[in-house]
Motif scaffolding. Structure first.
Motif, PDB file in Angstrom:
ATOM      1  N   LEU A  10       0.871  -1.381  -0.047  1.00  0.00           N
ATOM      2  CA  LEU A  10       0.047  -0.075   0.025  1.00  0.00           C
ATOM      3  C   LEU A  10       0.827   1.308  -0.118  1.00  0.00           C
ATOM      4  O   LEU A  10       0.391   2.289  -0.535  1.00  0.00           O
ATOM      5  CB  LEU A  10      -0.957  -0.023   1.212  1.00  0.00           C
ATOM      6  CG  LEU A  10      -2.149  -0.947   1.358  1.00  0.00           C
ATOM      7  CD1 LEU A  10      -2.822  -1.059   2.536  1.00  0.00           C
ATOM      8  CD2 LEU A  10      -3.017  -0.712   0.051  1.00  0.00           C
ATOM      9  N   VAL A  11       1.988   1.047   0.401  1.00  0.00           N
ATOM     10  CA  VAL A  11       2.905   2.582   0.945  1.00  0.00           C
ATOM     11  C   VAL A  11       3.840   2.742  -0.335  1.00  0.00           C
ATOM     12  O   VAL A  11       4.137   3.681  -0.886  1.00  0.00           O
ATOM     13  CB  VAL A  11       3.347   2.544   2.136  1.00  0.00           C
ATOM     14  CG1 VAL A  11       4.372   3.696   2.344  1.00  0.00           C
ATOM     15  CG2 VAL A  11       2.286   2.212   3.220  1.00  0.00           C
ATOM     16  N   ARG A  12       4.520   1.602  -0.757  1.00  0.00           N
ATOM     17  CA  ARG A  12       5.458   1.590  -1.717  1.00  0.00           C
ATOM     18  C   ARG A  12       5.113   1.504  -3.096  1.00  0.00           C
ATOM     19  O   ARG A  12       5.911   1.890  -4.075  1.00  0.00           O
ATOM     20  CB  ARG A  12       6.566   0.669  -1.366  1.00  0.00           C
ATOM     21  CG  ARG A  12       7.208   0.666   0.018  1.00  0.00           C
ATOM     22  CD  ARG A  12       8.083   1.986  -0.009  1.00  0.00           C
ATOM     23  NE  ARG A  12       8.887   2.145   1.355  1.00  0.00           N
ATOM     24  CZ  ARG A  12       8.582   2.963   2.338  1.00  0.00           C
ATOM     25  NH1 ARG A  12       7.474   3.965   2.027  1.00  0.00           N
ATOM     26  NH2 ARG A  12       9.326   3.173   3.334  1.00  0.00           N
ATOM     27  N   TYR A  13       4.153   1.042  -3.430  1.00  0.00           N
ATOM     28  CA  TYR A  13       3.584   0.784  -4.896  1.00  0.00           C
ATOM     29  C   TYR A  13       2.262   1.575  -5.286  1.00  0.00           C
ATOM     30  O   TYR A  13       1.377   1.619  -4.385  1.00  0.00           O
ATOM     31  CB  TYR A  13       3.575  -0.683  -5.250  1.00  0.00           C
ATOM     32  CG  TYR A  13       4.673  -1.415  -4.809  1.00  0.00           C
ATOM     33  CD1 TYR A  13       5.811  -1.589  -5.926  1.00  0.00           C
ATOM     34  CD2 TYR A  13       5.085  -1.965  -3.578  1.00  0.00           C
ATOM     35  CE1 TYR A  13       6.813  -2.330  -5.579  1.00  0.00           C
ATOM     36  CE2 TYR A  13       6.107  -2.780  -3.533  1.00  0.00           C
ATOM     37  CZ  TYR A  13       7.074  -2.667  -4.431  1.00  0.00           C
ATOM     38  OH  TYR A  13       8.225  -3.495  -3.995  1.00  0.00           O
ATOM     39  N   GLU A  14       2.136   1.790  -6.417  1.00  0.00           N
ATOM     40  CA  GLU A  14       0.751   2.184  -7.111  1.00  0.00           C
ATOM     41  C   GLU A  14       0.227   1.148  -8.021  1.00  0.00           C
ATOM     42  O   GLU A  14       1.013   0.776  -8.763  1.00  0.00           O
ATOM     43  CB  GLU A  14       1.380   3.468  -7.731  1.00  0.00           C
ATOM     44  CG  GLU A  14       1.587   4.647  -6.857  1.00  0.00           C
ATOM     45  CD  GLU A  14       0.368   5.091  -5.939  1.00  0.00           C
ATOM     46  OE1 GLU A  14      -0.757   4.899  -6.224  1.00  0.00           O
ATOM     47  OE2 GLU A  14       0.837   5.624  -4.893  1.00  0.00           O
ATOM     48  N   PHE A  15      -1.097   1.027  -8.006  1.00  0.00           N
ATOM     49  CA  PHE A  15      -1.648  -0.227  -8.849  1.00  0.00           C
ATOM     50  C   PHE A  15      -3.053   0.172  -8.674  1.00  0.00           C
ATOM     51  O   PHE A  15      -3.746   0.679  -7.869  1.00  0.00           O
ATOM     52  CB  PHE A  15      -1.335  -1.558  -8.067  1.00  0.00           C
ATOM     53  CG  PHE A  15      -1.690  -1.481  -6.691  1.00  0.00           C
ATOM     54  CD1 PHE A  15      -2.860  -2.161  -6.448  1.00  0.00           C
ATOM     55  CD2 PHE A  15      -0.809  -1.195  -5.835  1.00  0.00           C
ATOM     56  CE1 PHE A  15      -3.273  -2.321  -5.237  1.00  0.00           C
ATOM     57  CE2 PHE A  15      -1.133  -1.569  -4.323  1.00  0.00           C
ATOM     58  CZ  PHE A  15      -2.459  -2.082  -4.014  1.00  0.00           C
ATOM     59  N   PRO A  16      -3.649  -0.349  -9.752  1.00  0.00           N
ATOM     60  CA  PRO A  16      -5.083   0.030  -9.886  1.00  0.00           C
ATOM     61  C   PRO A  16      -5.969  -0.891  -8.774  1.00  0.00           C
ATOM     62  O   PRO A  16      -5.551  -2.065  -8.221  1.00  0.00           O
ATOM     63  CB  PRO A  16      -5.518  -0.687 -11.071  1.00  0.00           C
ATOM     64  CG  PRO A  16      -4.343  -0.738 -11.949  1.00  0.00           C
ATOM     65  CD  PRO A  16      -3.132  -1.048 -11.043  1.00  0.00           C
ATOM     66  N   GLY A  17      -7.056  -0.205  -7.882  1.00  0.00           N
ATOM     67  CA  GLY A  17      -7.602  -0.834  -6.996  1.00  0.00           C
ATOM     68  C   GLY A  17      -6.935  -0.674  -5.565  1.00  0.00           C
ATOM     69  O   GLY A  17      -7.322  -1.113  -4.742  1.00  0.00           O
ATOM     70  N   LYS A  18      -5.989   0.172  -5.653  1.00  0.00           N
ATOM     71  CA  LYS A  18      -5.276   0.488  -4.341  1.00  0.00           C
ATOM     72  C   LYS A  18      -6.357   1.057  -3.064  1.00  0.00           C
ATOM     73  O   LYS A  18      -6.298   0.576  -2.234  1.00  0.00           O
ATOM     74  CB  LYS A  18      -4.232   1.473  -4.473  1.00  0.00           C
ATOM     75  CG  LYS A  18      -3.277   1.702  -3.274  1.00  0.00           C
ATOM     76  CD  LYS A  18      -1.975   2.637  -3.654  1.00  0.00           C
ATOM     77  CE  LYS A  18      -1.175   3.106  -2.206  1.00  0.00           C
ATOM     78  NZ  LYS A  18      -0.160   3.760  -2.677  1.00  0.00           N
ATOM     79  N   ARG A  19      -7.048   1.949  -3.616  1.00  0.00           N
ATOM     80  CA  ARG A  19      -7.898   2.882  -2.615  1.00  0.00           C
ATOM     81  C   ARG A  19      -8.872   1.590  -2.246  1.00  0.00           C
ATOM     82  O   ARG A  19      -9.356   1.680  -0.931  1.00  0.00           O
ATOM     83  CB  ARG A  19      -8.667   3.765  -3.009  1.00  0.00           C
ATOM     84  CG  ARG A  19      -7.769   5.064  -3.272  1.00  0.00           C
ATOM     85  CD  ARG A  19      -8.430   6.337  -3.952  1.00  0.00           C
ATOM     86  NE  ARG A  19      -7.539   7.263  -4.109  1.00  0.00           N
ATOM     87  CZ  ARG A  19      -7.912   8.644  -4.371  1.00  0.00           C
ATOM     88  NH1 ARG A  19      -9.358   8.890  -4.493  1.00  0.00           N
ATOM     89  NH2 ARG A  19      -7.105   9.610  -4.377  1.00  0.00           N
TER      90      ARG A  19
END
Length: 269
Positions: free
Chosen positions: A81-90
């Motif tokens: 959650l903190v180190r990566y960006e990806f679809p559906g993170k929220r």
């Protein structure tokens, strides 16, 4: 910073102390008094009862497995959650808080619908493979993992966000691989957040009742945990044993918090 008068400060302090006293301290104090009102008889009776010992051992087993699972997956999800960006993170972040907002009884019923051997989605296939989930220890572990899931994550995520990733990037630029960076940079930076999350997860796991009651058939010596034993003893007019078991569960949680408070460095508070 807003300045308030001395009477207002004292009033706010008294309000806070009174709230904690009547909500926490008084009930726990009454539990301790009832446990020892006849001396050590209630404790000795409980600790010499084979069913009580079995329930305590099962609680320790289930809580230990659940905490270990939540530690591994909680740490993994926190880094994700903190180190990566990806679809559906929220969406993932929101789903983590579901156990905090949903009744544990609902959680237990949902697990029954999915893993029940008779008409559950996966239960029949698992039982054909020799694995019984509901009304067995795996079901107790699943229910306990669910209710304690957010505690490690919500302790580690803010710490990871606060320390940033500059040191990790520096380590990688100097040739450190991912495992080396994690063990030498990331883990030492979040160790106390991780420890506190584990302690909270353990306390929550030890005291779980609602979800465990639904997925357990409450068989003494097999699927009856300590919290279920408290209910049975109290309803069967063995209040002394019920008080003693509840006192032991409270003491386990308090002891964990005290140990962390003592071992935690002052500059980490």
């Amino acid at each position: 910073m807003v300045k308030v008068s001395t009477p207002v400060r004292w009033a706010l302090r008294l309000l806070a102390v009174g709230y904690v006293f009547f909500l926490v301290a008084w009930p726990v104090g009454m539990l301790v008094r009832r446990t020892f009102e006849g001396g050590l008889e209630n404790l000795t009776d409980a600790l010499t009862d084979e069913d009580v010992i079995s329930a305590l051992m099962l609680t320790a087993q289930v809580a230990g497995i659940a905490v270990l699972i939540n530690l591994v997956f909680g740490l993994t999800i926190s880094i994700l959650l903190v180190r990566y960006e990806f679809p559906g993170k929220r969406l993932l972040s929101a789903m983590i808080d579901v156990p905090l907002s949903v009744s544990p009884v609902v959680v237990g019923l949902a697990l029954v619908l999915v893993y029940n051997g008779r008409d559950g989605w996966f239960g029949q296939g698992l039982e054909e493979g020799g694995i019984q989930v509901i009304f067995a220890t795996p079901g107790l572990v699943l229910a306990t993992c669910f209710v304690a899931l957010p505690l490690v994550i919500r302790e580690v995520v803010p710490t990871l966000a606060e320390i940033g990733d500059e040191q990790e990037q520096a380590a990688r630029s100097l040739g450190a691989n991912a495992p080396q960076t994690f063990w030498r940079i990331t883990l030492p930076s979040i160790k106390w957040a991780l420890v506190y999350g584990v302690v909270l997860s353990l306390a929550r796991s030890v005291g779980e009742f609602g979800a465990v009651k639904v997925v357990s058939n409450n068989v003494s010596g097999k699927t009856q945990t300590a919290t279920l034993m408290v209910e049975e003893k109290y309803q069967n007019f063995a209040q002394g044993s019920a008080y003693a078991i509840a006192f032991l569960l409270v003491m386990v949680c308090i002891a964990c918090l005290i140990v962390v408070a003592v071992l935690r460095p002052k500059d980490e508070n």
